[in-house]
Design an enzyme around this catalytic site. Structure first.
Site, mmCIF file in Angstrom:
data_model
loop_
_atom_site.group_PDB
_atom_site.id
_atom_site.type_symbol
_atom_site.label_atom_id
_atom_site.label_comp_id
_atom_site.label_asym_id
_atom_site.label_seq_id
_atom_site.Cartn_x
_atom_site.Cartn_y
_atom_site.Cartn_z
ATOM 1 N N HIS A 66 -0.472 23.732 17.763
ATOM 2 C CA HIS A 66 -0.878 24.590 16.708
ATOM 3 C C HIS A 66 -1.115 25.963 16.847
ATOM 4 O O HIS A 66 -2.102 26.206 17.766
ATOM 5 C CB HIS A 66 -2.067 23.972 16.096
ATOM 6 C CG HIS A 66 -2.319 24.415 14.471
ATOM 7 N ND1 HIS A 66 -1.771 24.059 13.585
ATOM 8 C CD2 HIS A 66 -3.028 25.457 14.129
ATOM 9 C CE1 HIS A 66 -2.121 24.818 12.275
ATOM 10 N NE2 HIS A 66 -3.159 25.645 12.899
ATOM 11 N N SER A 67 -0.298 26.649 16.353
ATOM 12 C CA SER A 67 -0.404 28.087 16.502
ATOM 13 C C SER A 67 -1.560 28.737 15.650
ATOM 14 O O SER A 67 -1.627 28.341 14.536
ATOM 15 C CB SER A 67 1.018 28.818 16.129
ATOM 16 O OG SER A 67 1.661 28.414 16.964
ATOM 17 N N CYS A 69 -3.775 30.584 13.151
ATOM 18 C CA CYS A 69 -3.917 31.485 12.172
ATOM 19 C C CYS A 69 -5.037 31.285 11.319
ATOM 20 O O CYS A 69 -5.553 30.445 10.639
ATOM 21 C CB CYS A 69 -2.731 30.522 11.186
ATOM 22 S SG CYS A 69 -2.501 31.175 9.531
ATOM 23 N N CYS A 82 -0.298 26.573 7.117
ATOM 24 C CA CYS A 82 -0.995 26.239 8.388
ATOM 25 C C CYS A 82 -2.294 25.465 8.297
ATOM 26 O O CYS A 82 -2.632 24.703 9.151
ATOM 27 C CB CYS A 82 -1.216 27.504 9.218
ATOM 28 S SG CYS A 82 0.179 28.589 9.455
ATOM 29 N N ARG A 110 3.098 34.249 14.355
ATOM 30 C CA ARG A 110 4.184 33.873 15.297
ATOM 31 C C ARG A 110 4.246 34.863 16.492
ATOM 32 O O ARG A 110 5.202 35.376 16.895
ATOM 33 C CB ARG A 110 5.860 33.753 14.420
ATOM 34 C CG ARG A 110 5.612 32.890 13.376
ATOM 35 C CD ARG A 110 7.047 32.532 12.853
ATOM 36 N NE ARG A 110 7.631 33.837 12.520
ATOM 37 C CZ ARG A 110 7.708 34.496 11.176
ATOM 38 N NH1 ARG A 110 6.982 33.756 10.347
ATOM 39 N NH2 ARG A 110 8.269 35.637 10.865
ATOM 40 N N THR A 130 9.734 36.605 5.201
ATOM 41 C CA THR A 130 8.857 36.642 6.524
ATOM 42 C C THR A 130 9.418 37.247 7.816
ATOM 43 O O THR A 130 9.169 37.884 8.479
ATOM 44 C CB THR A 130 8.086 35.329 6.884
ATOM 45 O OG1 THR A 130 7.506 35.530 7.983
ATOM 46 C CG2 THR A 130 9.138 34.143 7.036
ATOM 47 N N ASP A 142 9.867 35.919 16.219
ATOM 48 C CA ASP A 142 8.940 34.912 16.934
ATOM 49 C C ASP A 142 8.832 35.181 18.005
ATOM 50 O O ASP A 142 9.670 35.271 18.944
ATOM 51 C CB ASP A 142 9.643 33.607 16.555
ATOM 52 C CG ASP A 142 8.652 32.503 16.725
ATOM 53 O OD1 ASP A 142 7.472 32.713 17.221
ATOM 54 O OD2 ASP A 142 8.869 31.362 16.201
ATOM 55 N N ARG A 144 6.326 33.755 20.229
ATOM 56 C CA ARG A 144 5.432 32.685 20.709
ATOM 57 C C ARG A 144 5.895 32.119 21.933
ATOM 58 O O ARG A 144 7.367 31.917 21.757
ATOM 59 C CB ARG A 144 4.897 31.743 19.547
ATOM 60 C CG ARG A 144 4.245 32.092 18.414
ATOM 61 C CD ARG A 144 4.031 30.867 17.619
ATOM 62 N NE ARG A 144 5.501 30.761 16.699
ATOM 63 C CZ ARG A 144 5.623 29.960 15.838
ATOM 64 N NH1 ARG A 144 4.510 28.962 15.704
ATOM 65 N NH2 ARG A 144 6.529 29.740 15.212
#
Length: 220
Positions: A66-67, A69, A82, A110, A130, A142, A144
């Site tokens: 899980h990123s 947020c 999220c 991201r 986005t 992105d 990440r």
């Protein structure tokens, strides 16, 4: 919960790979009692945490990467899904009886950071999607990196996962780092009017698997 979480009892350090296990503490939550295992990412300087539930074993471990947020996870933003995904993932892990939620710090927006994400959101309010918003700011779409997540899973003794994700990049990253993905488990959250455009962009431009969006084609 016993101490033999994968190889938890051995207290193996992953420092040589960049992530060092620092602490293991019980974390009672509204979902159930997890173990919060804290890591220091020496490569990026981020503090990371794996929320571990039950005796996870080594194979087919239900896992969510899980990123971070802040707006969604903490503030309940409807700009994204999220926060709802984090909630659903923790519930799924508890229902499974074993599993891991790796909460990835440094992934805000991201990977572009909180303030840049807010700037991108302001541009989206003016009509950009986005992807266009990030590019307009001169930032990557992105940024990440999931290497530290794989390091954490290796440290926990995980060989294969059932990955809670709609993002094919996460699967590819784990495979590249030696974690087998035995199954991709969809984590589909009902969209709302505030995030439908964002989610469609994720599906059409970022290749996320979001088939449930077809049911809300009437929203503009």
């Amino acid at each position: 919960m016993t101490e033999n979480i994968g190889v938890l009892g051995k207290q193996k350090s992953a420092q040589s790979r960049g992530a060092e296990r620092v602490v293991n503490a019980p974390l009672p939550t509204v979902y159930g009692k997890f173990q919060a295992i804290g890591y220091l990412d020496h490569d990026r300087g981020d503090e990371q945490v794996a929320l571990v539930y039950g005796d996870i074993g080594t194979d087919d471990v239900l896992t969510r990467l899980h990123s971070e947020c802040l707006t969604g996870d903490a503030f309940g933003s409807q700009h994204c899904e999220c926060g709802d995904q984090l909630d659903a993932a923790m519930r799924a892990v508890v229902a499974e009886g074993r599993g891991i939620v790796v909460y990835l710090r440094g992934h805000e927006g991201r990977g572009i950071g909180l303030l840049a994400k807010l700037r991108a959101m302001a541009l989206q309010a003016e009509g950009l999607d986005t992807v266009e918003a990030n590019l307009a700011l001169g930032l990557p779409v992105d940024a990440r990196d999931y290497g530290v997540a794989a390091e954490i899973l290796h440290d926990l003794g995980v060989a294969s996962v059932r990955l809670l994700s709609n993002n094919p990049r996460k699967r590819e990253a784990l495979l590249e780092h030696g974690i087998k993905v035995s199954e991709e488990v969809p984590l589909l959250i009902p969209p709302c009017e505030n995030n439908i455009t964002y989610l469609r962009t994720k599906r059409e431009r970022l290749d996320h698997h979001l088939p449930h969006l077809d049911a809300v084609a009437h929203w503009s």
